[in-house]
Every structure is written in structure tokens, then in C-alpha cells.
Design a protein around this motif. Structure first.
Motif, PDB file in Angstrom:
ATOM      1  N   VAL A  91      99.635   5.186 -69.843  1.00  0.00           N
ATOM      2  CA  VAL A  91     100.766   5.404 -70.759  1.00  0.00           C
ATOM      3  C   VAL A  91     100.574   4.498 -71.964  1.00  0.00           C
TER       4      VAL A  91
ATOM      5  N   TRP B  32     103.158  20.703 -71.343  1.00  0.00           N
ATOM      6  CA  TRP B  32     103.305  20.812 -69.893  1.00  0.00           C
ATOM      7  C   TRP B  32     104.623  21.491 -69.545  1.00  0.00           C
TER       8      TRP B  32
ATOM      9  N   TRP C  17     103.769  12.029 -54.729  1.00  0.00           N
ATOM     10  CA  TRP C  17     103.539  12.270 -56.157  1.00  0.00           C
ATOM     11  C   TRP C  17     103.859  11.021 -56.984  1.00  0.00           C
ATOM     12  N   TYR C  18     104.890  10.322 -56.567  1.00  0.00           N
ATOM     13  CA  TYR C  18     105.252   9.084 -57.282  1.00  0.00           C
ATOM     14  C   TYR C  18     104.092   8.090 -57.236  1.00  0.00           C
TER      15      TYR C  18
ATOM     16  N   LYS D 114      99.780   4.884 -64.404  1.00  0.00           N
ATOM     17  CA  LYS D 114     100.689   4.140 -65.287  1.00  0.00           C
ATOM     18  C   LYS D 114      99.960   3.455 -66.442  1.00  0.00           C
TER      19      LYS D 114
ATOM     20  N   ILE E 280      99.340  13.062 -68.415  1.00  0.00           N
ATOM     21  CA  ILE E 280      99.447  12.634 -67.009  1.00  0.00           C
ATOM     22  C   ILE E 280     100.122  13.735 -66.178  1.00  0.00           C
ATOM     23  N   LEU E 281     101.169  14.338 -66.741  1.00  0.00           N
ATOM     24  CA  LEU E 281     101.882  15.401 -66.017  1.00  0.00           C
ATOM     25  C   LEU E 281     100.949  16.583 -65.762  1.00  0.00           C
TER      26      LEU E 281
ATOM     27  N   LEU F 174     110.514  15.509 -75.888  1.00  0.00           N
ATOM     28  CA  LEU F 174     109.626  16.061 -74.850  1.00  0.00           C
ATOM     29  C   LEU F 174     109.815  17.574 -74.719  1.00  0.00           C
TER      30      LEU F 174
ATOM     31  N   LEU G  18     108.838   2.802 -65.488  1.00  0.00           N
ATOM     32  CA  LEU G  18     108.451   2.552 -66.885  1.00  0.00           C
ATOM     33  C   LEU G  18     109.519   1.735 -67.620  1.00  0.00           C
TER      34      LEU G  18
ATOM     35  N   HIS H 190      98.559  15.845 -62.864  1.00  0.00           N
ATOM     36  CA  HIS H 190      99.099  15.829 -61.498  1.00  0.00           C
ATOM     37  C   HIS H 190      99.795  17.124 -61.090  1.00  0.00           C
TER      38      HIS H 190
ATOM     39  N   LEU I 179     111.469   8.711 -60.561  1.00  0.00           N
ATOM     40  CA  LEU I 179     111.103   7.385 -60.041  1.00  0.00           C
ATOM     41  C   LEU I 179     110.070   6.727 -60.961  1.00  0.00           C
ATOM     42  N   PHE I 180     109.147   7.536 -61.483  1.00  0.00           N
ATOM     43  CA  PHE I 180     108.116   7.021 -62.393  1.00  0.00           C
ATOM     44  C   PHE I 180     108.763   6.477 -63.675  1.00  0.00           C
TER      45      PHE I 180
ATOM     46  N   ILE J  76     103.372   7.585 -76.614  1.00  0.00           N
ATOM     47  CA  ILE J  76     103.947   7.602 -75.263  1.00  0.00           C
ATOM     48  C   ILE J  76     104.141   9.033 -74.737  1.00  0.00           C
ATOM     49  N   LEU J  77     104.659   9.933 -75.597  1.00  0.00           N
ATOM     50  CA  LEU J  77     104.960  11.284 -75.116  1.00  0.00           C
ATOM     51  C   LEU J  77     103.689  12.075 -74.845  1.00  0.00           C
ATOM     52  N   LEU J  78     102.706  11.925 -75.738  1.00  0.00           N
ATOM     53  CA  LEU J  78     101.439  12.639 -75.563  1.00  0.00           C
ATOM     54  C   LEU J  78     100.746  12.165 -74.287  1.00  0.00           C
TER      55      LEU J  78
ATOM     56  N   ALA K  33     109.810  12.754 -58.359  1.00  0.00           N
ATOM     57  CA  ALA K  33     108.779  11.720 -58.530  1.00  0.00           C
ATOM     58  C   ALA K  33     108.748  11.226 -59.976  1.00  0.00           C
ATOM     59  N   LEU K  34     108.967  12.175 -60.893  1.00  0.00           N
ATOM     60  CA  LEU K  34     108.982  11.822 -62.319  1.00  0.00           C
ATOM     61  C   LEU K  34     110.139  10.873 -62.640  1.00  0.00           C
TER      62      LEU K  34
ATOM     63  N   ILE L 256     102.109  10.778 -71.640  1.00  0.00           N
ATOM     64  CA  ILE L 256     102.857  11.232 -70.461  1.00  0.00           C
ATOM     65  C   ILE L 256     102.570  12.721 -70.207  1.00  0.00           C
ATOM     66  N   ASP L 257     102.513  13.489 -71.284  1.00  0.00           N
ATOM     67  CA  ASP L 257     102.222  14.926 -71.156  1.00  0.00           C
ATOM     68  C   ASP L 257     100.879  15.147 -70.455  1.00  0.00           C
TER      69      ASP L 257
ATOM     70  N   SER M 148     106.363  18.997 -75.546  1.00  0.00           N
ATOM     71  CA  SER M 148     105.543  18.908 -74.334  1.00  0.00           C
ATOM     72  C   SER M 148     104.936  20.271 -73.992  1.00  0.00           C
TER      73      SER M 148
ATOM     74  N   PHE N 240     108.502  17.208 -57.602  1.00  0.00           N
ATOM     75  CA  PHE N 240     107.727  16.588 -58.690  1.00  0.00           C
ATOM     76  C   PHE N 240     108.668  15.963 -59.725  1.00  0.00           C
TER      77      PHE N 240
ATOM     78  N   LEU O 271     101.479   9.241 -59.640  1.00  0.00           N
ATOM     79  CA  LEU O 271     101.883   8.974 -61.033  1.00  0.00           C
ATOM     80  C   LEU O 271     101.736   7.489 -61.358  1.00  0.00           C
ATOM     81  N   MET O 272     102.064   6.648 -60.362  1.00  0.00           N
ATOM     82  CA  MET O 272     101.973   5.197 -60.585  1.00  0.00           C
ATOM     83  C   MET O 272     100.526   4.756 -60.828  1.00  0.00           C
TER      84      MET O 272
END
Lengths: 180, 211
Positions: free
Chosen positions: B150, A170, B139-140, B147, B162-163, A164, A29, B166, A24-25, B155-157, A21-22, B159-160, A168, A18, B143-144
């Protein structure tokens, strides 16, 4: 017990995947930010920075491999000089960040410091390789610009990782799940 | 450099070629590109690579590659070598340095073009690492798909969130990490084999004929 630690390591593999994958994500971005064509911010390193606190050395190496080979396949640059530069830079950055993380006492260095050290290592190796393999020794004149921009992006990525890590929910839950 | 393909730019080579022979074909072309002694052969392989990358749905920025090749030529010219063509003030512009830079620039652009055209996202990696890569890629892709969620303002919230979606961590939830079952890729078609064999033979013949 070796058996149970092996089981734990097996259970952590999906998390390694994971984080890969992050990476690559985050690399994707990166296209949201305007940069010169010859320069990459290196956002894909942000999950590696965060992962230093989660995984063992072999797991981190696996994550690095997933990141560099993954970027090569997703971007289609696996068989080009771009892959050689990127993988060498990533490896240098990882080695420096990991050593700093392990050798410097906690609290003395933040993720910003680690990111800065990694960014300097990565950019130095990439400038050196491009002087040897692509542009020739005369290209050393652009090294200060490249390293200067690398320093700025290293600071930015470190700040993002530190933020983060602090805020975060998460990440906090993943960490709790790992320790329980 | 080049943007990944999207629905508007489908990978036309995917229907003809299985990812593994396609990858090996790329390696053969790269071998010719790197080993060919003359710049004309390298230019031909580079142009062919550009066509392949375009067929693969990659949008190539030619200005980027002109800039790359131009920069390589300029930096090589700064280190004089061989016959002097012209004096620019006190600086000799030499044939050897210009040709060396030109050949190197073509090779660099060609490496990227051929790689873009022959590396498929469906490329299967062997062993346990291959399985882990398949999981990462699955997973990529997920996540895409998120996208667009976002938000640059938060941005951070975003992304959090989205994480969490998934890779759920809340009590009672568990991450869904069953490997995506990719449908097996079809074999290479006869026209695909013809393209591979003819283009490789043509590149090798050109390299040998012009050496």
C-alpha cells in the motif's frame, strides 16, 4: 425461481466474506494515520459503504456481523466495553446509511452524504453509551469534540469510498460479474 | 490501546491453552471483575489481565489506560456523591464520587486487559457463520501480507491492485476461495488447566474474602 436465487445467494457469500476481510484490512490500515488514543477514524466502514450497492439486506447484516465480531477477535477486544461501543456504533451507522440509501432517490445523496449520516449516528450512540456505562453524565462536555472529529472522519471516509467507487477497476468488474 | 502480536511478541498462552477453554476462562475472570464489590479485587484481576495480555504477545500502552482510568475518575468526581473530602473553591470533592470513578476505571481497563489476554485469533466459531468467518479470516491474512504494497502516494491504485490479486475479476480468472485448512489446535495442557483453575479460584476467593 427460488432454487436459482438461492444458488446465486450462495455464490455471493464468498464476496460477502471478502468484503468482511476488506473491512478488517482497512481497520488495520487505520494505524497508518495519527489520531488521539480515544478516537478511531472508522476506516472499516468504507467497505460497508461500498457494499450497499452490491448486497441484499440479509447479506449486508452478515457483512456487518463479520466486521464487528472479526474486529473483536482480531483485536482481542471481543469481551470488553470497546466491543460493545464499537458494535453499537457500527449497527447504528449501518441502519442510518441503509435507510438513507434505500429511501433517498439515487443521485440526491452521494457516498459522502451517506458516510456523514452514518458517522453522526455511530458517534452519537457511542457518546451516549460511554456517558451511561463508562464516564458518567458529566462527560457530555466532550461530546462536541467527539462529534466534530467524527464529522471530519465521516467526510474523509465518504470521499475515499466515492473515489474508489468512481475509479476502482476491481469494483467495476465485480459489479459487472454480479449483473451478468 | 494495544497492538496485535507479531513474530517478536509470540502468544505464549497459545501453547498451553486451546482457544475455547481460554475464551471461557476469560469470561469467568470478567464475571469476577464486574461483580466484585471491592475495588481491591478489581485491581488484582486487572493486573492479572495485564500479565495475561503481555503473555499473549499484546504490547499494552499503560499510558493509554492511565489516561482512560484518570478520565473516568475526573468525570465521576464532577458529580458529587457521599462524604465531602475537600472543598476546591465552591466545588466539593467527594469520597463516593472518587471511589466510584476509581472502581469504574479499574473495571474498564480490566475488561480490555482480560479480553486481550484470553481472546485468541484461533477461536473457532460454530456453524455456518463460523465457516464464513474462517474464510474471511483467511482472506484477511492474505490481504495483510500485501500491506507493505500500500503506497501512501497512490493509495487507491495500490489497493485496487491488491484487491485484483486476491479476488481476481478479469475474464477467465476466478477467485480462490477454498477455505484455508487451519491445522487443528492442540488440546489444553495440564499446566494450562492448572493456570485456569488456580487463577479462577484465586479471583473468586479474593472477591468473597474482601466483600
Amino acid at each position: 425461481m427460488p432454487g436459482s436465487s438461492k444458488k446465486m445467494a450462495q455464490a455471493r457469500l464468498p464476496l460477502v466474506a471478502f468484503f468482511g476481510a476488506l473491512s478488517l484490512f482497512f481497520a488495520t490500515l487505520e494505524y497508518l494515520f495519527p489520531t488521539p488514543p480515544w478516537f478511531r477514524l472508522g476506516l472499516a466502514n468504507l467497505p460497508i459503504l461500498l457494499a450497499l450497492d452490491f448486497f441484499t439486506f440479509p447479506e449486508l447484516l452478515l457483512l456487518l456481523l463479520l466486521k464487528v465480531i472479526g474486529q473483536g477477535i482480531v483485536n482481542g477486544t471481543l469481551a470488553s466495553q470497546a466491543f460493545l461501543l464499537s458494535s453499537s456504533g457500527s449497527l447504528a451507522s449501518f441502519v442510518v446509511m441503509y435507510m438513507a440509501f434505500r429511501l433517498i432517490p439515487r443521485g440526491w445523496i452521494s457516498l459522502i452524504g451517506l458516510s456523514l449520516a452514518g458517522s453522526m449516528a455511530s458517534n452519537t450512540v457511542q457518546v451516549g453509551l460511554s456517558m451511561v456505562l463508562i464516564f458518567g453524565p458529566a462527560s457530555g462536555i466532550i461530546a462536541p469534540w467527539f462529534l466534530g472529529l467524527g464529522t471530519l472522519s465521516g467526510l474523509g471516509i465518504g470521499w475515499g469510498a466515492e473515489t474508489l467507487k468512481r475509479y476502482s477497476r476491481w469494483l467495476r468488474r465485480v459489479k459487472l460479474g454480479q449483473s451478468s | 490501546m494495544a497492538k496485535a502480536r507479531n513474530s517478536k511478541h509470540p502468544d505464549r498462552l497459545d501453547a498451553l491453552l486451546h482457544p475455547t477453554p481460554r475464551f471461557l476462562w476469560g469470561l469467568a475472570l470478567l464475571g469476577v471483575l464486574v461483580l466484585a464489590p471491592r475495588w481491591e479485587t478489581r485491581a488484582a484481576v486487572m493486573l492479572f489481565g495485564g500479565v495475561l495480555a503481555t503473555l499473549a504477545g499484546k504490547r499494552i500502552s499503560f499510558s493509554y489506560f492511565l489516561l482512560l482510568a484518570g478520565t473516568v475518575v475526573v468525570f465521576h468526581a464532577l458529580a458529587p456523591f457521599g462524604k465531602v473530602l475537600i472543598m476546591l473553591g465552591n466545588f466539593p470533592l467527594t469520597e463516593g464520587a472518587l471511589l466510584g470513578g476509581w472502581k469504574n476505571g479499574l473495571t474498564m481497563a480490566g475488561l480490555v486487559f482480560v479480553s486481550l489476554g484470553t481472546i485468541s485469533r484461533q477461536l473457532h466459531l460454530p456453524g455456518r457463520f463460523g465457516k464464513l468467518w474462517a474464510l474471511t479470516f483467511s482472506w484477511y491474512e492474505q490481504l495483510m501480507e500485501s500491506k507493505s504494497r500500500v503506497h501512501p502516494g497512490a493509495i487507491l491504485l495500490s489497493i485496487d491492485r491488491i484487491l485484483e490479486q486476491h479476488y481476481p475479476t478479469r475474464p477467465g480468472s476466478s477467485p480462490v476461495w477454498t477455505q484455508e485448512q487451519r491445522s487443528p489446535h492442540g488440546p489444553t495442557k495440564a499446566s494450562g488447566w492448572a493456570l485456569v483453575i488456580l487463577s479462577t479460584l484465586a479471583a473468586v476467593t479474593l472477591a468473597v474474602a474482601l466483600r
